[in-house]
Design a protein around this motif. Structure first.
Motif, mmCIF file in Angstrom:
data_model
loop_
_atom_site.group_PDB
_atom_site.id
_atom_site.type_symbol
_atom_site.label_atom_id
_atom_site.label_comp_id
_atom_site.label_asym_id
_atom_site.label_seq_id
_atom_site.Cartn_x
_atom_site.Cartn_y
_atom_site.Cartn_z
ATOM 1 N N PHE A 93 4.329 0.663 -0.787
ATOM 2 C CA PHE A 93 3.042 0.037 -1.319
ATOM 3 C C PHE A 93 1.764 0.761 -1.002
ATOM 4 O O PHE A 93 1.024 0.470 -1.632
ATOM 5 N N LEU A 143 -1.533 -4.967 -0.399
ATOM 6 C CA LEU A 143 -1.116 -5.769 -1.484
ATOM 7 C C LEU A 143 -2.288 -6.455 -2.174
ATOM 8 O O LEU A 143 -2.406 -6.578 -3.655
ATOM 9 N N GLY A 148 -2.365 -8.018 -6.083
ATOM 10 C CA GLY A 148 -1.606 -9.175 -5.609
ATOM 11 C C GLY A 148 -2.355 -10.557 -5.368
ATOM 12 O O GLY A 148 -3.512 -10.377 -4.973
#
Length: 179
Positions: A93, A143, A148
Motif C-alpha cells: 500500500f 489508505l 479508501g
C-alpha cells in the motif's frame, strides 16, 4: 463545515456492509483479530466474517466488492517496523507508484487497529499507545491518501497496558457495523 462533518458521519454510518475481512499482521495482531471475529453478535447482519494473514496477496484486497469492510489489525515491533507477516501488506500500500485514486473506484472501506508494545521503546521516559503503533498509523493514513473510505476510527493499543484499548474498539466496531 458542520454540514460536511454531518454528511461524512452519516455516509459512513449508513454504508451497507455484509462481509468483513479481518487482515492481521503479526502474532499479537492475529490474537486480536480472532477476538474481533469471536465478538460477532449472534444477531449480526454481517453474513461473512473471515480472517486473513496480511502476507496473503495484499493486491487481492483490491478486488473485493463494495459491500466488504477490510479491517486491518497491524502489529508494530521494535524500531517502528511491521511484524514479518505485516510487512508485505504495508509495503504494497505504500508503493509510490499507486495513483491517489487506487481505492476510489471499488469503494474500498477500511478500518485499522494497531497493536504495539511501548516496553520496546527504551529511549523514552513516557510512552503511549500512539508511540508504539507506527505501522497502523502509516497504513491508516496511506489508505486514506489512496482514496479508501474509513469506516471506523483508527484504534491504537499498547501491550504494556494490557491492550485495554482493544475491547472498547472492537465493541464500537460491531456497533457501527450494526447501524
Amino acid at each position: 463545515l458542520l454540514s460536511l462533518i454531518f454528511t461524512l458521519t452519516n455516509h459512513f454510518s449508513t454504508m451497507a456492509v455484509s462481509k468483513l475481512v479481518v487482515v492481521h499482521g503479526g502474532e499479537l495482531a492475529k490474537d486480536v483479530a480472532e477476538q474481533i471475529v469471536a465478538k460477532k453478535p449472534a444477531t449480526s447482519s454481517i453474513s461473512d466474517v473471515s480472517l486473513q494473514p496480511a502476507s496473503q496477496r495484499p493486491k487481492a484486497l483490491l478486488g473485493l466488492k463494495d459491500d466488504t469492510l477490510v479491517c486491518f489489525v497491524m502489529q508494530t515491533i521494535e524500531n517502528a517496523a511491521p511484524a514479518e507477516e505485516g510487512g508485505s501488506c504495508l509495503r504494497f500500500f505504500k508503493r509510490k507508484t499507486h495513483p491517489e485514486s487506487l481505492l476510489e473506484d471499488n469503494k474500498f472501506s477500511f478500518c485499522v487497529l494497531g497493536v504495539g508494545d511501548s516496553n520496546l521503546l527504551l529511549d523514552r521516559q513516557t510512552t503511549t499507545a500512539q508511540d508504539c503503533n507506527q505501522v497502523a498509523q502509516q497504513l491508516d493514513s496511506r489508505l486514506e491518501a489512496l482514496s479508501g473510505k474509513r469506516f471506523y476510527k483508527l484504534g491504537l493499543a499498547d501491550e504494556r497496558t494490557g491492550l485495554q484499548e482493544v475491547e472498547p474498539w472492537i465493541n464500537g466496531l460491531w456497533t457501527a457495523l450494526e447501524k
